[in-house]
Design a protein around this motif. Structure first.
Motif, PDB file in Angstrom:
ATOM      1  N   ALA A 275       0.843  -1.190   0.000  1.00 19.80           N
ATOM      2  CA  ALA A 275       0.000   0.000   0.000  1.00 19.80           C
ATOM      3  C   ALA A 275       0.876   1.237   0.000  1.00 19.80           C
ATOM      4  CB  ALA A 275      -0.923   0.006   1.225  1.00 19.80           C
ATOM      5  N   THR A 276       0.227   2.395   0.004  1.00 19.25           N
ATOM      6  CA  THR A 276       0.888   3.668   0.263  1.00 19.25           C
ATOM      7  C   THR A 276       0.003   4.434   1.240  1.00 19.25           C
ATOM      8  OG1 THR A 276      -0.211   4.807  -1.573  1.00 19.25           O
ATOM      9  CG2 THR A 276       1.926   3.780  -2.038  1.00 19.25           C
ATOM     10  N   THR A 277       0.582   5.402   1.908  1.00 16.50           N
ATOM     11  CA  THR A 277      -0.179   6.189   2.878  1.00 16.50           C
ATOM     12  C   THR A 277       0.388   7.594   2.967  1.00 16.50           C
ATOM     13  OG1 THR A 277      -0.914   6.331   5.188  1.00 16.50           O
ATOM     14  CG2 THR A 277       1.267   5.403   4.799  1.00 16.50           C
ATOM     15  N   SER A 278      -0.467   8.544   3.303  1.00 20.76           N
ATOM     16  CA  SER A 278      -0.009   9.905   3.569  1.00 20.76           C
ATOM     17  C   SER A 278       0.237  10.115   5.057  1.00 20.76           C
ATOM     18  CB  SER A 278      -1.053  10.922   3.075  1.00 20.76           C
ATOM     19  OG  SER A 278      -2.271  10.762   3.780  1.00 20.76           O
ATOM     20  N   ASN A 279      -0.135   9.108   5.878  1.00 18.99           N
ATOM     21  CA  ASN A 279       0.000   9.234   7.328  1.00 18.99           C
ATOM     22  C   ASN A 279       0.560   7.933   7.899  1.00 18.99           C
ATOM     23  OD1 ASN A 279      -0.302   9.572  10.085  1.00 18.99           O
ATOM     24  ND2 ASN A 279      -2.296  10.580   9.930  1.00 18.99           N
ATOM     25  N   PRO A 280       1.890   7.753   7.884  1.00 21.28           N
ATOM     26  CA  PRO A 280       2.475   6.489   8.363  1.00 21.28           C
ATOM     27  C   PRO A 280       2.244   6.240   9.846  1.00 21.28           C
ATOM     28  CG  PRO A 280       4.184   8.100   7.851  1.00 21.28           C
ATOM     29  CD  PRO A 280       2.919   8.669   7.343  1.00 21.28           C
ATOM     30  N   VAL A 281       2.077   7.301  10.637  1.00 18.71           N
ATOM     31  CA  VAL A 281       1.802   7.108  12.066  1.00 18.71           C
ATOM     32  C   VAL A 281       0.454   6.412  12.242  1.00 18.71           C
ATOM     33  CG1 VAL A 281       1.390   8.272  14.265  1.00 18.71           C
ATOM     34  CG2 VAL A 281       3.192   9.103  12.730  1.00 18.71           C
ATOM     35  N   TRP A 282      -0.567   6.923  11.553  1.00 20.14           N
ATOM     36  CA  TRP A 282      -1.886   6.296  11.623  1.00 20.14           C
ATOM     37  C   TRP A 282      -1.825   4.862  11.114  1.00 20.14           C
ATOM     38  CZ3 TRP A 282      -4.708   4.223   7.585  1.00 20.14           C
ATOM     39  CH2 TRP A 282      -6.022   3.845   7.882  1.00 20.14           C
TER      40      TRP A 282
END
Length: 320
Positions: A275-282
């Protein structure tokens, strides 16, 4: 509200909308709002009365026209923002109906004024005395932006959107608008980017501007828009995610939300999550609840965030 349409019927409907929005307006005020003479404004009021709309008038310094109440309800004339606002309120339930400056509040005012007195009084009490507990995870998109995107989807038109990511970074993207989907209180645009021919999902509340482009959008795949949204929610963002989960593909697919990314069987007891994410903390927090062992093998930001979440969880029980 002045318009180039000189049809008496359309002018009369515009007059009705003005009377609904501004009860007590005078003939002079109505004429100014419509961009016509006072004589013409009175003629439009007469047309409404002949059509059965109960328009009353009161003389004196505090007088003016009002849409009265009666057994036959007058037609309600909603502006585009009010009409879309009502639809959005039904779909997400996060508008403050007590705020008369909000399109939903404005449209509700018109509904209450059209109801019989006894029913309207009861509804008004509910409106004043109830309070909503807002969903902090939900975000209200701009009705103007939403209207433009919904219209582009309906007309099969490409658009250029100005988008602001969660990090604050902004960029332009030319896309084929396919559908607008409401999921868990958030509004998404499902589309195809022209550069790279990839399916993307954008949060509508983060779309700053919409420009309709010439031409016709490429057709959407024959898939339920909600399914298409969930399949692509975790694609096209800044930070990569690559996780090996020690469980069979069928077990992981049953336990893991589809919005977290794409699953690939690696072996009989191993599954890869990409996947990809804009919020790795979440995202790291979502991985913390996976009930089987896993290992983050890709994405430096993702690895750092998982390490941080793990350290905090360990520290929470170190002194016990």
């Amino acid at each position: 509200m002045a318009t180039s349409d000189t049809s008496p019927t359309s002018r009369a409907l515009l007059a009705l909308a003005e009377l609904q929005a501004s009860p007590g307006t005078t003939a002079a005020g109505l004429a100014a709002a419509l961009g016509v003479s006072e004589r013409a404004a009175r003629r439009y009021v007469a047309i409404l009365r002949e059509s059965g709309v109960p328009v009353t008038s009161v003389r004196g310094p505090y007088g003016g026209y009002r849409v009265g109440r009666g057994v036959r309800l007058p037609p309600l004339v909603f502006g585009p923002d009010e009409a879309l606002g009502l639809v959005m309120a039904v779909l997400d339930g996060h508008h403050d109906v007590r705020d008369r400056a909000d399109p939903v509040g404005s449209a509700l005012d018109k509904l209450l004024r059209a109801l019989p007195e006894r029913v309207a009084a009861q509804a008004a009490v509910v409106r004043r005395s109830t309070a909503t507990a807002p969903d902090r995870a939900a975000a209200r998109p701009d009705p103007v932006v939403t209207t433009a995107l919904v219209q582009a989807c309906a007309d099969h038109r490409p658009v250029r959107v100005r988008y602001r990511a969660e990090s604050g970074h902004e960029w332009d993207a030319d896309v084929d608008a396919w559908s607008v989907v409401v999921r868990h209180g958030r509004w998404y645009l499902v589309c195809r980017r022209h550069d790279g021919d990839a399916v993307r999902t954008y949060r509508v509340d983060r779309v700053l501007t919409v420009l309709t482009l010439p031409g016709t959008a490429a057709p959407a795949p024959d898939v339920d828009p909600v399914v298409l949204l969930e399949e692509h929610l975790a694609q096209g963002w800044e930070h990569d995610v690559d996780v090996l989960i020690e469980a069979a593909y069928e077990d992981v697919a049953r336990r893991l939300p589809t919005a977290l990314g794409r699953l690939e069987p690696v072996g009989p007891a191993t599954t890869r999550l990409v996947a990809t994410t804009s919020n790795p903390v979440w995202y790291a927090q979502q991985l913390a609840v996976v009930p089987v062992p896993f290992r983050v093998v890709g994405g430096p930001e993702m690895r750092a965030c998982v390490r941080d979440v793990g350290a905090r969880l360990v520290a929470a029980v170190d002194d016990v």
